[in-house]
Design an enzyme around this catalytic site. Structure first.
Site, PDB file in Angstrom:
ATOM      1  N   GLY A  19      -1.011  -1.592   6.631  1.00  0.00           N
ATOM      2  CA  GLY A  19      -0.906  -2.773   7.483  1.00  0.00           C
ATOM      3  C   GLY A  19      -2.153  -3.622   7.387  1.00  0.00           C
ATOM      4  O   GLY A  19      -2.897  -3.550   6.408  1.00  0.00           O
ATOM      5  N   ASP A  60      -8.707  -2.095   4.403  1.00  0.00           N
ATOM      6  CA  ASP A  60      -9.087  -0.750   4.824  1.00  0.00           C
ATOM      7  C   ASP A  60      -8.866   0.304   3.741  1.00  0.00           C
ATOM      8  O   ASP A  60      -9.512   1.354   3.731  1.00  0.00           O
ATOM      9  CB  ASP A  60      -8.252  -0.347   6.049  1.00  0.00           C
ATOM     10  CG  ASP A  60      -6.752  -0.386   5.735  1.00  0.00           C
ATOM     11  OD1 ASP A  60      -6.296  -1.376   5.109  1.00  0.00           O
ATOM     12  OD2 ASP A  60      -6.038   0.569   6.097  1.00  0.00           O
ATOM     13  N   THR A  77       0.821  -1.209   0.000  1.00  0.00           N
ATOM     14  CA  THR A  77       0.000   0.000   0.000  1.00  0.00           C
ATOM     15  C   THR A  77       0.850   1.252   0.000  1.00  0.00           C
ATOM     16  O   THR A  77       1.937   1.262   0.566  1.00  0.00           O
ATOM     17  CB  THR A  77      -0.859   0.018   1.280  1.00  0.00           C
ATOM     18  OG1 THR A  77      -1.657  -1.157   1.307  1.00  0.00           O
ATOM     19  CG2 THR A  77      -1.763   1.225   1.360  1.00  0.00           C
TER      20      THR A  77
END
Ligand code: ASP
Length: 338
Positions: A249, A228, A197
């Site tokens: 994460g 997320d 990410t």
């Protein structure tokens, strides 16, 4: 253990210094400023900085910035990344501006720049999120080329290796856990990604905030799994009165606490960016318990309206890139709790 195949060419970019995890502006507001997650943030910040130094909008900066990472075939983000466990690369991304406009795409296949599609969702539709084939259909209608479904050579290799065991086990996102003065490559020796990410938040010369977050998600994830990163409030949140935050994460644990929104709300209560990130990390650890939290990594980064920045993570190995001047684009070690 990570093999240090390369040091990020900090030297050649004129970037070298490490700094501490938080910064409190003593005097007037520091702006423009851009920060982003992981070592790939340096190159992304440089592209964002080009926009910001010329008086451009933070929104344009955070789009241009993470597009660099999305373009890199040898990187954890974008079409060169590891596929899901069925062998398909699926991408998630979101973007948010100073007016709380936001757009998001998820489970998007064969499109090189999901962040730009997310921006189109924000600007051209009455919606916030488009997913899967609908998102792809929208992207194509907007003129985004449909790329080849073929995996990059590295991803193909990693997938073949993964298939041998087909073990469904998320890898802890850690960069160079032994030596925090150097940077590990995004891909590990076993072909897996270390993290997947990039999240970026910026304030422009007018004091306006924006953010973006883009990912291939967890490598070898279940087909259809979202983390997320494309979820406003979890992977990214911007409130132009207060500040902006983004996460990286283990996405499931960020979603559980609405992580980035929480960080911004904590800054609203007066916490510095670093302390707000720390409190959010503490909440994850409290929910999971220290033992289970040790099995994962989550990192948050944030800026506030004064141009202060900070980041915090569960365990050692998270870093982020900070840029606020032509010659100031540097890595910061995230402080950690466990
Ligand atoms: N947060 C991303 C996800 O869970 C992964 C990452 O940050 O590396 O999909």
């Amino acid at each position: 253990m990570l093999h240090r195949r390369r040091f990020l060419q900090l030297g050649s970019l004129g970037l070298g210094a490490f700094s501490f995890a938080g910064f409190k502006a003593a005097g007037p507001t520091r702006k423009p400023i851009v920060i982003s997650t992981w070592d790939t943030g340096i190159a992304a910040n440089a592209a964002a900085w080009e926009v910001l130094r010329n008086g451009g909008r933070a929104l344009d900066a955070v789009e241009k910035g993470v597009m660099v990472t999305e373009s890199s075939l040898n990187c954890c983000v974008g079409l060169g990344a590891n596929p899901d466990r069925d062998g398909y690369v699926t991408l998630d991304s979101c973007i948010m501006d100073e007016h709380a406009n936001c757009g998001s795409v998820a489970f998007l296949e064969r499109i090189k720049h999901p962040v730009s599609v997310a921006r189109r969702v924000m600007e051209k539709t009455p919606h916030v999120m488009l997913v899967g084939s609908g998102a792809q259909q929208f992207a194509v209608a907007e003129g985004f080329p449909l790329e080849s479904p073929a995996l990059s050579p590295d991803a193909q290799k990693a997938y073949q290796q993964w298939l041998q065991k087909s073990e469904y086990k998320p890898v802890i996102n850690i960069e160079n856990s032994k030596n925090q003065t150097a940077f590990a490559p995004a891909r590990l020796d076993n072909g897996d990604w270390n993290h997947d990410t990039i999240g970026m938040v910026a304030m422009d010369a007018n004091g306006n905030l924006s953010g973006s977050c883009t990912t291939s998600g967890m490598g070898f994830k279940m087909r259809g799994r979202l983390g997320d990163s494309p979820i406003i409030g979890a992977g990214l949140f911007v409130d132009n009165e207060i500040g902006a935050a983004t996460a990286t994460g283990q996405g499931e644990d960020v979603i559980r606490i609405c992580g980035s929104h929480l960080v911004v709300e904590l800054m609203r209560q007066g916490l510095s960016p670093e302390n707000a990130c720390k409190k959010a990390v503490e909440r994850i650890i409290k929910i999971k318990g220290s033992q289970k939290a040790k099995e994962i990594q989550v990192g948050f980064i944030a800026i506030n309206k004064k141009g202060e920045y900070g980041g915090f993570c569960i365990q050692k190995g998270f870093s982020f890139a900070v840029c606020y001047a032509d010659n100031k684009n540097f890595m910061v070690n995230g402080k950690y709790i466990l």
